[in-house]
Design a protein around this motif. Structure first.
Motif, PDB file in Angstrom:
ATOM      1  N   GLY A  20     -77.335 -80.151  16.673  1.00 26.99           N
ATOM      2  CA  GLY A  20     -77.168 -78.961  15.856  1.00 26.99           C
ATOM      3  C   GLY A  20     -75.916 -78.157  16.142  1.00 26.99           C
ATOM      4  N   ALA A  21     -74.918 -78.762  16.758  1.00 25.18           N
ATOM      5  CA  ALA A  21     -73.671 -78.057  17.059  1.00 25.18           C
ATOM      6  C   ALA A  21     -72.988 -77.605  15.770  1.00 25.18           C
ATOM      7  CB  ALA A  21     -72.739 -78.967  17.860  1.00 25.18           C
ATOM      8  N   VAL A  22     -72.251 -76.502  15.874  1.00 20.89           N
ATOM      9  CA  VAL A  22     -71.554 -75.936  14.723  1.00 20.89           C
ATOM     10  C   VAL A  22     -70.093 -75.726  15.112  1.00 20.89           C
ATOM     11  CG1 VAL A  22     -71.408 -73.978  13.142  1.00 20.89           C
ATOM     12  CG2 VAL A  22     -73.644 -74.775  13.941  1.00 20.89           C
ATOM     13  N   GLY A  23     -69.180 -76.167  14.260  1.00 20.88           N
ATOM     14  CA  GLY A  23     -67.762 -75.947  14.501  1.00 20.88           C
ATOM     15  C   GLY A  23     -67.137 -77.025  15.350  1.00 20.88           C
ATOM     16  N   VAL A  24     -65.809 -76.996  15.384  1.00 20.21           N
ATOM     17  CA  VAL A  24     -65.068 -77.979  16.156  1.00 20.21           C
ATOM     18  C   VAL A  24     -63.686 -77.412  16.469  1.00 20.21           C
ATOM     19  CG1 VAL A  24     -64.150 -79.160  14.103  1.00 20.21           C
ATOM     20  CG2 VAL A  24     -64.333 -80.394  16.240  1.00 20.21           C
ATOM     21  N   ILE A  25     -63.199 -77.703  17.653  1.00 24.26           N
ATOM     22  CA  ILE A  25     -61.806 -77.453  18.001  1.00 24.26           C
ATOM     23  C   ILE A  25     -61.180 -78.837  18.027  1.00 24.26           C
ATOM     24  CG2 ILE A  25     -60.203 -76.637  19.762  1.00 24.26           C
ATOM     25  CD1 ILE A  25     -62.446 -74.716  20.658  1.00 24.26           C
ATOM     26  N   SER A  26     -60.270 -79.093  17.104  1.00 28.25           N
ATOM     27  CA  SER A  26     -59.821 -80.461  16.915  1.00 28.25           C
ATOM     28  C   SER A  26     -58.309 -80.605  16.928  1.00 28.25           C
ATOM     29  CB  SER A  26     -60.359 -80.996  15.587  1.00 28.25           C
ATOM     30  OG  SER A  26     -59.844 -82.281  15.343  1.00 28.25           O
ATOM     31  N   VAL A  27     -57.796 -81.273  17.929  1.00 26.26           N
ATOM     32  CA  VAL A  27     -56.391 -81.647  17.973  1.00 26.26           C
ATOM     33  C   VAL A  27     -56.132 -82.712  16.906  1.00 26.26           C
ATOM     34  CG1 VAL A  27     -54.636 -82.778  19.406  1.00 26.26           C
ATOM     35  CG2 VAL A  27     -56.133 -81.037  20.387  1.00 26.26           C
ATOM     36  N   THR A  28     -57.086 -83.611  16.755  1.00 24.19           N
ATOM     37  CA  THR A  28     -56.943 -84.732  15.821  1.00 24.19           C
ATOM     38  C   THR A  28     -56.749 -84.260  14.382  1.00 24.19           C
ATOM     39  OG1 THR A  28     -58.382 -85.962  17.303  1.00 24.19           O
ATOM     40  CG2 THR A  28     -57.957 -86.946  15.150  1.00 24.19           C
ATOM     41  N   SER A  29     -57.318 -83.104  14.032  1.00 26.42           N
ATOM     42  CA  SER A  29     -57.191 -82.617  12.659  1.00 26.42           C
ATOM     43  C   SER A  29     -55.749 -82.263  12.304  1.00 26.42           C
ATOM     44  CB  SER A  29     -58.113 -81.415  12.424  1.00 26.42           C
ATOM     45  OG  SER A  29     -57.725 -80.337  13.239  1.00 26.42           O
ATOM     46  N   ASN A  30     -54.886 -82.090  13.286  1.00 22.05           N
ATOM     47  CA  ASN A  30     -53.475 -81.861  13.005  1.00 22.05           C
ATOM     48  C   ASN A  30     -52.770 -83.140  12.578  1.00 22.05           C
ATOM     49  OD1 ASN A  30     -52.749 -78.952  13.932  1.00 22.05           O
ATOM     50  ND2 ASN A  30     -54.106 -79.755  15.501  1.00 22.05           N
ATOM     51  N   VAL A  31     -53.333 -84.278  12.922  1.00 22.03           N
ATOM     52  CA  VAL A  31     -52.716 -85.573  12.624  1.00 22.03           C
ATOM     53  C   VAL A  31     -53.351 -86.215  11.385  1.00 22.03           C
ATOM     54  CG1 VAL A  31     -52.161 -87.858  13.549  1.00 22.03           C
ATOM     55  CG2 VAL A  31     -52.159 -85.878  15.066  1.00 22.03           C
ATOM     56  N   VAL A  32     -54.655 -86.140  11.265  1.00 27.40           N
ATOM     57  CA  VAL A  32     -55.370 -86.722  10.119  1.00 27.40           C
ATOM     58  C   VAL A  32     -56.375 -85.690   9.581  1.00 27.40           C
ATOM     59  CG1 VAL A  32     -55.059 -89.184  10.603  1.00 27.40           C
ATOM     60  CG2 VAL A  32     -56.876 -87.937  11.761  1.00 27.40           C
ATOM     61  N   PRO A  37     -51.937 -84.745  29.226  1.00 31.72           N
ATOM     62  CA  PRO A  37     -52.473 -83.425  28.885  1.00 31.72           C
ATOM     63  C   PRO A  37     -51.981 -82.921  27.522  1.00 31.72           C
ATOM     64  CG  PRO A  37     -51.720 -83.461  31.157  1.00 31.72           C
ATOM     65  CD  PRO A  37     -51.282 -84.748  30.533  1.00 31.72           C
ATOM     66  N   ASN A  38     -52.858 -82.235  26.820  1.00 29.75           N
ATOM     67  CA  ASN A  38     -52.508 -81.598  25.558  1.00 29.75           C
ATOM     68  C   ASN A  38     -51.462 -80.516  25.845  1.00 29.75           C
ATOM     69  OD1 ASN A  38     -52.960 -81.138  22.765  1.00 29.75           O
ATOM     70  ND2 ASN A  38     -54.189 -79.361  23.253  1.00 29.75           N
ATOM     71  N   PRO A  39     -50.429 -80.370  25.066  1.00 30.58           N
ATOM     72  CA  PRO A  39     -50.169 -80.860  23.721  1.00 30.58           C
ATOM     73  C   PRO A  39     -49.206 -82.036  23.644  1.00 30.58           C
ATOM     74  CG  PRO A  39     -48.706 -79.042  24.131  1.00 30.58           C
ATOM     75  CD  PRO A  39     -49.513 -79.257  25.398  1.00 30.58           C
ATOM     76  N   ILE A  40     -49.039 -82.796  24.720  1.00 26.70           N
ATOM     77  CA  ILE A  40     -48.041 -83.865  24.739  1.00 26.70           C
ATOM     78  C   ILE A  40     -48.291 -84.884  23.630  1.00 26.70           C
ATOM     79  CG2 ILE A  40     -47.105 -85.783  26.103  1.00 26.70           C
ATOM     80  CD1 ILE A  40     -47.635 -84.043  28.606  1.00 26.70           C
ATOM     81  N   GLY A  41     -49.521 -85.372  23.507  1.00 25.30           N
ATOM     82  CA  GLY A  41     -49.823 -86.365  22.487  1.00 25.30           C
ATOM     83  C   GLY A  41     -49.622 -85.838  21.081  1.00 25.30           C
ATOM     84  N   LEU A  42     -50.108 -84.635  20.839  1.00 23.55           N
ATOM     85  CA  LEU A  42     -49.970 -84.034  19.510  1.00 23.55           C
ATOM     86  C   LEU A  42     -48.506 -83.823  19.166  1.00 23.55           C
ATOM     87  CD1 LEU A  42     -51.137 -82.802  16.955  1.00 23.55           C
ATOM     88  CD2 LEU A  42     -51.328 -80.629  18.192  1.00 23.55           C
ATOM     89  N   ASN A  43     -47.735 -83.259  20.084  1.00 20.83           N
ATOM     90  CA  ASN A  43     -46.319 -83.030  19.799  1.00 20.83           C
ATOM     91  C   ASN A  43     -45.568 -84.339  19.585  1.00 20.83           C
ATOM     92  OD1 ASN A  43     -46.831 -80.324  20.030  1.00 20.83           O
ATOM     93  ND2 ASN A  43     -45.854 -80.072  22.009  1.00 20.83           N
ATOM     94  N   THR A  44     -45.924 -85.361  20.350  1.00 23.00           N
ATOM     95  CA  THR A  44     -45.300 -86.669  20.163  1.00 23.00           C
ATOM     96  C   THR A  44     -45.657 -87.229  18.791  1.00 23.00           C
ATOM     97  OG1 THR A  44     -45.364 -87.124  22.549  1.00 23.00           O
ATOM     98  CG2 THR A  44     -45.096 -89.015  21.086  1.00 23.00           C
ATOM     99  N   ALA A  45     -46.934 -87.155  18.417  1.00 23.59           N
ATOM    100  CA  ALA A  45     -47.373 -87.669  17.116  1.00 23.59           C
ATOM    101  C   ALA A  45     -46.693 -86.930  15.972  1.00 23.59           C
ATOM    102  CB  ALA A  45     -48.896 -87.560  16.983  1.00 23.59           C
ATOM    103  N   LEU A  46     -46.628 -85.604  16.048  1.00 23.89           N
ATOM    104  CA  LEU A  46     -46.006 -84.836  14.964  1.00 23.89           C
ATOM    105  C   LEU A  46     -44.515 -85.103  14.869  1.00 23.89           C
ATOM    106  CD1 LEU A  46     -47.978 -81.482  15.190  1.00 23.89           C
ATOM    107  CD2 LEU A  46     -48.284 -83.353  13.546  1.00 23.89           C
TER     108      LEU A  46
END
Length: 117
Positions: free
Chosen positions: A8-20, A52-61
């Motif tokens: 029943g969890a609500v909400g999400v903090i998602s790094v992945t949503s910045n990519v897809v 560590p975040n945000p290395i992967g996200l920044n690399t992907a973007l």
């Protein structure tokens, strides 16, 4: 995803949503579990946190030409082998599902630090 339907969890903090973003909306906002989509995205999610975040996200973007390939110390972009793995993962999901129009094959020399920028 699983916690939403199993606990029943609500909400999400998602790094992945910045990519897809659309894929994550489909995953999180669906009316029923979607283990196939979860399994499709899980390798990308794991890749995004190989360092560590945000290395992967920044690399992907940067690879998607959505951000300048500029890193602030102490962060550095993924090495060539990790970038190649990420490129393959994004290609498998489809660049059309990302905010980028193309997927760049960036070299180490394409990345700079904020101080160099």
């Amino acid at each position: 995803h699983d916690a939403r339907f199993e606990a029943g969890a609500v909400g999400v903090i998602s790094v992945t949503s910045n990519v897809v973003p659309g894929k994550m909306v489909d995953l999180i906002c669906s009316d029923a579990p979607n283990p196939e989509l979860r399994d499709e995205l899980l390798p990308l999610m794991n890749w995004l946190f190989a360092e560590p975040n945000p290395i992967g996200l920044n690399t992907a973007l940067a690879m998607l030409d959505c951000a300048e390939p500029v890193f602030r110390l102490p962060y550095f972009p993924y090495d060539a082998a990790l970038r190649a793995k990420g490129k393959a993962l994004i290609e498998a999901i489809g660049v059309e599902h990302t905010p980028g129009a193309k997927l760049l094959d960036l070299k180490d020399s394409d990345f700079i630090t904020l101080e160099e920028w």
